[in-house]
Design a protein around this motif. Structure first.
Motif, PDB file in Angstrom:
ATOM      1  N   LEU A 114      75.259 -41.486 137.200  1.00  0.00           N
ATOM      2  CA  LEU A 114      75.165 -41.423 138.661  1.00  0.00           C
ATOM      3  C   LEU A 114      75.744 -40.111 139.180  1.00  0.00           C
ATOM      4  O   LEU A 114      75.173 -39.484 140.074  1.00  0.00           O
ATOM      5  CB  LEU A 114      75.887 -42.620 139.286  1.00  0.00           C
ATOM      6  N   MET A 115      76.853 -39.679 138.600  1.00  0.00           N
ATOM      7  CA  MET A 115      77.453 -38.413 139.022  1.00  0.00           C
ATOM      8  C   MET A 115      76.542 -37.240 138.682  1.00  0.00           C
ATOM      9  O   MET A 115      76.400 -36.303 139.474  1.00  0.00           O
ATOM     10  CB  MET A 115      78.815 -38.244 138.352  1.00  0.00           C
ATOM     11  N   GLY A 116      75.900 -37.280 137.511  1.00  0.00           N
ATOM     12  CA  GLY A 116      74.949 -36.241 137.154  1.00  0.00           C
ATOM     13  C   GLY A 116      73.753 -36.212 138.080  1.00  0.00           C
ATOM     14  O   GLY A 116      73.242 -35.147 138.434  1.00  0.00           O
ATOM     15  N   LEU A 117      73.299 -37.392 138.501  1.00  0.00           N
ATOM     16  CA  LEU A 117      72.175 -37.486 139.442  1.00  0.00           C
ATOM     17  C   LEU A 117      72.543 -36.886 140.795  1.00  0.00           C
ATOM     18  O   LEU A 117      71.776 -36.107 141.373  1.00  0.00           O
ATOM     19  CB  LEU A 117      71.733 -38.941 139.594  1.00  0.00           C
ATOM     20  N   VAL A 118      73.700 -37.236 141.299  1.00  0.00           N
ATOM     21  CA  VAL A 118      74.146 -36.708 142.597  1.00  0.00           C
ATOM     22  C   VAL A 118      74.340 -35.195 142.523  1.00  0.00           C
ATOM     23  O   VAL A 118      73.946 -34.457 143.428  1.00  0.00           O
ATOM     24  CB  VAL A 118      75.440 -37.423 143.052  1.00  0.00           C
ATOM     25  N   THR A 119      74.895 -34.714 141.424  1.00  0.00           N
ATOM     26  CA  THR A 119      75.074 -33.274 141.253  1.00  0.00           C
ATOM     27  C   THR A 119      73.728 -32.560 141.176  1.00  0.00           C
ATOM     28  O   THR A 119      73.533 -31.502 141.781  1.00  0.00           O
ATOM     29  CB  THR A 119      75.897 -32.992 139.980  1.00  0.00           C
ATOM     30  N   GLY A 120      72.785 -33.155 140.436  1.00  0.00           N
ATOM     31  CA  GLY A 120      71.443 -32.567 140.342  1.00  0.00           C
ATOM     32  C   GLY A 120      70.750 -32.523 141.687  1.00  0.00           C
ATOM     33  O   GLY A 120      70.097 -31.533 142.031  1.00  0.00           O
ATOM     34  N   LEU A 121      70.878 -33.585 142.469  1.00  0.00           N
ATOM     35  CA  LEU A 121      70.275 -33.598 143.805  1.00  0.00           C
ATOM     36  C   LEU A 121      70.906 -32.541 144.710  1.00  0.00           C
ATOM     37  O   LEU A 121      70.217 -31.898 145.497  1.00  0.00           O
ATOM     38  CB  LEU A 121      70.411 -34.982 144.438  1.00  0.00           C
ATOM     39  N   ALA A 122      72.214 -32.354 144.582  1.00  0.00           N
ATOM     40  CA  ALA A 122      72.899 -31.368 145.432  1.00  0.00           C
ATOM     41  C   ALA A 122      72.546 -29.944 145.036  1.00  0.00           C
ATOM     42  O   ALA A 122      72.327 -29.094 145.904  1.00  0.00           O
ATOM     43  CB  ALA A 122      74.409 -31.584 145.341  1.00  0.00           C
ATOM     44  N   THR A 123      72.466 -29.680 143.744  1.00  0.00           N
ATOM     45  CA  THR A 123      72.225 -28.302 143.311  1.00  0.00           C
ATOM     46  C   THR A 123      70.748 -27.918 143.356  1.00  0.00           C
ATOM     47  O   THR A 123      70.436 -26.726 143.395  1.00  0.00           O
ATOM     48  CB  THR A 123      72.760 -28.077 141.887  1.00  0.00           C
ATOM     49  N   GLN A 124      69.868 -28.878 143.347  1.00  0.00           N
ATOM     50  CA  GLN A 124      68.430 -28.594 143.350  1.00  0.00           C
ATOM     51  C   GLN A 124      67.778 -28.941 144.684  1.00  0.00           C
ATOM     52  O   GLN A 124      66.565 -29.171 144.757  1.00  0.00           O
ATOM     53  CB  GLN A 124      67.744 -29.359 142.215  1.00  0.00           C
ATOM     54  N   ALA A 125      68.540 -28.972 145.735  1.00  0.00           N
ATOM     55  CA  ALA A 125      68.022 -29.327 147.060  1.00  0.00           C
ATOM     56  C   ALA A 125      66.962 -28.346 147.544  1.00  0.00           C
ATOM     57  O   ALA A 125      66.050 -28.729 148.282  1.00  0.00           O
ATOM     58  CB  ALA A 125      69.159 -29.417 148.068  1.00  0.00           C
ATOM     59  N   GLY A 126      67.047 -27.095 147.130  1.00  0.00           N
ATOM     60  CA  GLY A 126      66.049 -26.103 147.550  1.00  0.00           C
ATOM     61  C   GLY A 126      64.656 -26.463 147.062  1.00  0.00           C
ATOM     62  O   GLY A 126      63.680 -26.370 147.808  1.00  0.00           O
ATOM     63  N   TRP A 127      64.545 -26.873 145.790  1.00  0.00           N
ATOM     64  CA  TRP A 127      63.247 -27.303 145.258  1.00  0.00           C
ATOM     65  C   TRP A 127      62.760 -28.556 145.970  1.00  0.00           C
ATOM     66  O   TRP A 127      61.576 -28.676 146.289  1.00  0.00           O
ATOM     67  CB  TRP A 127      63.340 -27.583 143.761  1.00  0.00           C
ATOM     68  N   LEU A 128      63.678 -29.477 146.225  1.00  0.00           N
ATOM     69  CA  LEU A 128      63.323 -30.724 146.900  1.00  0.00           C
ATOM     70  C   LEU A 128      62.807 -30.461 148.309  1.00  0.00           C
ATOM     71  O   LEU A 128      61.746 -30.952 148.701  1.00  0.00           O
ATOM     72  CB  LEU A 128      64.529 -31.656 146.933  1.00  0.00           C
ATOM     73  N   TYR A 129      63.530 -29.655 149.058  1.00  0.00           N
ATOM     74  CA  TYR A 129      63.096 -29.336 150.420  1.00  0.00           C
ATOM     75  C   TYR A 129      61.811 -28.520 150.429  1.00  0.00           C
ATOM     76  O   TYR A 129      60.917 -28.757 151.244  1.00  0.00           O
ATOM     77  CB  TYR A 129      64.185 -28.573 151.186  1.00  0.00           C
ATOM     78  N   GLY A 130      61.710 -27.545 149.535  1.00  0.00           N
ATOM     79  CA  GLY A 130      60.513 -26.697 149.488  1.00  0.00           C
ATOM     80  C   GLY A 130      59.258 -27.494 149.176  1.00  0.00           C
ATOM     81  O   GLY A 130      58.228 -27.331 149.829  1.00  0.00           O
ATOM     82  N   GLY A 131      59.329 -28.353 148.166  1.00  0.00           N
ATOM     83  CA  GLY A 131      58.171 -29.170 147.813  1.00  0.00           C
ATOM     84  C   GLY A 131      57.805 -30.158 148.900  1.00  0.00           C
ATOM     85  O   GLY A 131      56.627 -30.354 149.213  1.00  0.00           O
ATOM     86  N   THR A 132      58.814 -30.764 149.499  1.00  0.00           N
ATOM     87  CA  THR A 132      58.552 -31.726 150.569  1.00  0.00           C
ATOM     88  C   THR A 132      57.971 -31.037 151.796  1.00  0.00           C
ATOM     89  O   THR A 132      57.054 -31.563 152.441  1.00  0.00           O
ATOM     90  CB  THR A 132      59.841 -32.486 150.926  1.00  0.00           C
ATOM     91  N   LEU A 133      58.458 -29.858 152.120  1.00  0.00           N
ATOM     92  CA  LEU A 133      57.913 -29.111 153.265  1.00  0.00           C
ATOM     93  C   LEU A 133      56.482 -28.644 152.997  1.00  0.00           C
ATOM     94  O   LEU A 133      55.636 -28.685 153.899  1.00  0.00           O
ATOM     95  CB  LEU A 133      58.800 -27.920 153.609  1.00  0.00           C
ATOM     96  N   ALA A 134      56.203 -28.210 151.777  1.00  0.00           N
ATOM     97  CA  ALA A 134      54.832 -27.803 151.437  1.00  0.00           C
ATOM     98  C   ALA A 134      53.879 -28.991 151.561  1.00  0.00           C
ATOM     99  O   ALA A 134      52.787 -28.868 152.131  1.00  0.00           O
ATOM    100  CB  ALA A 134      54.784 -27.230 150.023  1.00  0.00           C
ATOM    101  N   ALA A 135      54.297 -30.134 151.049  1.00  0.00           N
ATOM    102  CA  ALA A 135      53.465 -31.335 151.166  1.00  0.00           C
ATOM    103  C   ALA A 135      53.319 -31.749 152.628  1.00  0.00           C
ATOM    104  O   ALA A 135      52.231 -32.141 153.065  1.00  0.00           O
ATOM    105  CB  ALA A 135      54.062 -32.476 150.353  1.00  0.00           C
TER     106      ALA A 135
END
Length: 154
Positions: A114-135
């Motif tokens: 769970l801690m690794g998941l939360v860390t991954g979500l925090a550090t990779q937020a740029g990819w998450l936001y970019g892909g979601t905005l493109a879609a």
């Protein structure tokens, strides 16, 4: 029998207007139309499989995972039905988190995962936001075109 002014080739539907839709040997390229649930299942399964593939081939590179997220976003936005088009940007962050499970670092046990998941979500937020905005941009453009076409045809 073809109408006057049209060749037999155009009457069969293989004329110049259809060449862009055909792949090699005259086969049509896929044009799936997914429901809202289908698009959610597609992107969740695609991201989970890509996360597993990233784990196997690249040793859980979060950058590779983020880059692989972008085409999944675009395909989900393009393949969802017009009636369900507004669901695509909603399911993408969920799919990102589910696919991050095999890629995220685990310190051991459930809390470490769970801690690794939360860390991954925090550090990779740029990819998450970019892909979601493109879609989101693709979805809004498709929706606007659909509404305009519908108004024009009454």
């Amino acid at each position: 029998m073809p109408r006057a002014g049209r060749s037999a080739r155009q009457a069969r539907g293989s004329g110049p207007a259809r060449e862009g839709l055909s792949g090699p040997a005259g086969r049509r390229l896929p044009n799936p139309r997914l429901t809202g649930l289908g698009s959610g299942l597609f992107c969740v399964m695609a991201m989970f499989l890509l996360g597993c593939l990233d784990q196997l081939l690249f040793g859980a590179s979060l950058t590779v995972y983020g880059v692989l997220f972008l085409p999944v976003c675009v395909l989900t936005a393009l393949w969802v039905r017009v009636g369900d088009v507004l669901t695509a940007p909603v399911v993408l962050p969920i799919a990102f988190a589910v696919g991050l499970l095999p890629v995220a670092e685990s310190g051991g046990g459930l809390l470490g995962r769970l801690m690794g998941l939360v860390t991954g979500l925090a550090t990779q937020a740029g990819w998450l936001y970019g892909g979601t905005l493109a879609a989101g941009a693709l979805v809004l453009a498709r929706r606007v075109l659909w509404v305009r076409t519908r108004r024009r045809h009454g």
